[in-house]
Motif scaffolding. Structure first.
Motif, PDB file in Angstrom:
ATOM      1  N   THR A   1       0.827  -1.205   0.000  1.00 20.07           N
ATOM      2  CA  THR A   1       0.000   0.000   0.000  1.00 20.07           C
ATOM      3  C   THR A   1       0.864   1.259   0.000  1.00 20.07           C
ATOM      4  N   ILE A   2       1.950   1.236   0.753  1.00 20.11           N
ATOM      5  CA  ILE A   2       2.856   2.388   0.779  1.00 20.11           C
ATOM      6  C   ILE A   2       3.431   2.640  -0.607  1.00 20.11           C
ATOM      7  N   PHE A   3       3.817   1.571  -1.302  1.00 19.48           N
ATOM      8  CA  PHE A   3       4.375   1.732  -2.648  1.00 19.48           C
ATOM      9  C   PHE A   3       3.341   2.347  -3.581  1.00 19.48           C
ATOM     10  N   ALA A   4       2.100   1.869  -3.532  1.00 20.94           N
ATOM     11  CA  ALA A   4       1.053   2.402  -4.409  1.00 20.94           C
ATOM     12  C   ALA A   4       0.727   3.856  -4.060  1.00 20.94           C
ATOM     13  N   LEU A   5       0.604   4.175  -2.773  1.00 20.07           N
ATOM     14  CA  LEU A   5       0.305   5.553  -2.372  1.00 20.07           C
ATOM     15  C   LEU A   5       1.451   6.497  -2.720  1.00 20.07           C
ATOM     16  N   ARG A   6       2.657   6.009  -2.642  1.00 21.64           N
ATOM     17  CA  ARG A   6       3.807   6.836  -3.029  1.00 21.64           C
ATOM     18  C   ARG A   6       3.700   7.234  -4.503  1.00 21.64           C
ATOM     19  N   ASN A   7       3.321   6.295  -5.338  1.00 27.85           N
ATOM     20  CA  ASN A   7       3.161   6.610  -6.756  1.00 27.85           C
ATOM     21  C   ASN A   7       2.014   7.593  -6.990  1.00 27.85           C
ATOM     22  N   VAL A   8       0.944   7.461  -6.196  1.00 26.62           N
ATOM     23  CA  VAL A   8      -0.212   8.337  -6.366  1.00 26.62           C
ATOM     24  C   VAL A   8       0.099   9.756  -5.917  1.00 26.62           C
ATOM     25  N   TYR A   9       0.634   9.913  -4.712  1.00 24.47           N
ATOM     26  CA  TYR A   9       0.759  11.232  -4.102  1.00 24.47           C
ATOM     27  C   TYR A   9       2.037  11.970  -4.500  1.00 24.47           C
ATOM     28  N   MET A  10       3.031  11.238  -4.997  1.00 23.45           N
ATOM     29  CA  MET A  10       4.268  11.903  -5.386  1.00 23.45           C
ATOM     30  C   MET A  10       4.406  12.005  -6.904  1.00 23.45           C
ATOM     31  N   GLY A  11       3.397  11.528  -7.627  1.00 29.08           N
ATOM     32  CA  GLY A  11       3.418  11.632  -9.070  1.00 29.08           C
ATOM     33  C   GLY A  11       4.535  10.854  -9.719  1.00 29.08           C
ATOM     34  N   VAL A  12       4.961   9.779  -9.048  1.00 26.14           N
ATOM     35  CA  VAL A  12       6.030   8.956  -9.590  1.00 26.14           C
ATOM     36  C   VAL A  12       5.490   8.147 -10.758  1.00 26.14           C
ATOM     37  N   THR A  13       6.376   7.720 -11.616  1.00 28.20           N
ATOM     38  CA  THR A  13       5.941   6.903 -12.746  1.00 28.20           C
ATOM     39  C   THR A  13       5.524   5.516 -12.264  1.00 28.20           C
ATOM     40  N   TYR A  14       5.520   4.541 -13.088  1.00 29.66           N
ATOM     41  CA  TYR A  14       5.011   3.207 -12.772  1.00 29.66           C
ATOM     42  C   TYR A  14       3.512   3.236 -12.495  1.00 29.66           C
TER      43      TYR A  14
END
Length: 209
Positions: A105-118
């Motif tokens: 969940t942390i990995f997915a939220l990191r991508n959502v809230y930080m606009g990271v790729t993947y």
């Protein structure tokens, strides 16, 4: 970000549920035994956990003082009932699965809230997190339900003489670990449900004309 509020709530609930799962595993008060013979168990109450059994005794200390004696269970103790062995294994598994759910969940939220790729990995990781949350909740539910059943039916345990415990209590009741475990189950199952509900938003680039 606007589509992942439930998943953020899932992370918060999953974190609390995982903490409560760990707490319930360490609490000794799974089954509270009331005993008639207070020669050694001075308070008349003993606490049976999944790792040890404890009671208060005035026998070997000065008058007016009390001391808690605990006997730890070992893997070679044949007298331990199946529900305690099961609780030991499943709660350790639940703690591990809950940790994996939090990591996903942390990995997915990191991508959502930080606009990271993947971006293609966001939804799958929420699903993976939900799977681990629900699996952890079920791993907690089984030993909690089984031990609660043993309490309500006043089932006995054939403790060896060195434990100074009777084979059966006069009465017994559910200890603090069981309601803590029930709350952990509810939170973990809710976390899994919220994680499964994620839908990646459609954008102009993804709409097929």
């Amino acid at each position: 970000v606007s589509t992942s509020h439930l998943q953020l709530a899932a992370f918060a609930l999953g974190t609390i549920g995982w903490i409560l799962c760990t707490v319930s595993m360490g609490i000794v008060e799974w089954r509270v035994w009331h005993v008639d013979n207070t020669t050694v168990i001075s308070s008349g109450i003993a606490w049976v956990g999944i790792w040890k059994v404890c009671f208060i005794s005035y026998l070997y200390v000065s008058p007016g003082y009390r001391e808690q004696f605990c006997h730890k269970f070992s893997g070679y103790d044949s007298f331990i009932p199946h529900e305690i062995y099961t609780a030991q294994g499943l709660l350790l598994l639940a703690m591990f699965m809950g940790l994996l759910g939090l990591a996903a969940t942390i990995f997915a939220l990191r991508n959502v809230y930080m606009g990271v790729t993947y971006k293609p990995l966001i939804a799958p990781f929420f699903l993976v997190g939900g799977f681990f949350y629900i699996s952890a909740g079920l791993c907690v539910l089984i030993p909690v339900s089984w031990n609660f059943y043993s309490v309500t039916h006043n089932q006995s345990i054939a403790f060896p003489p060195s434990f100074y415990m009777p084979s059966s209590p006069a009465a017994q009741e559910a200890g603090a670990a069981i309601p803590v475990g029930i709350v952990a189950v509810i939170l973990l199952l809710l976390s899994g449900t919220f994680s499964f509900s994620y839908r990646f938003p459609m954008t102009a680039n993804t709409i097929t004309k």
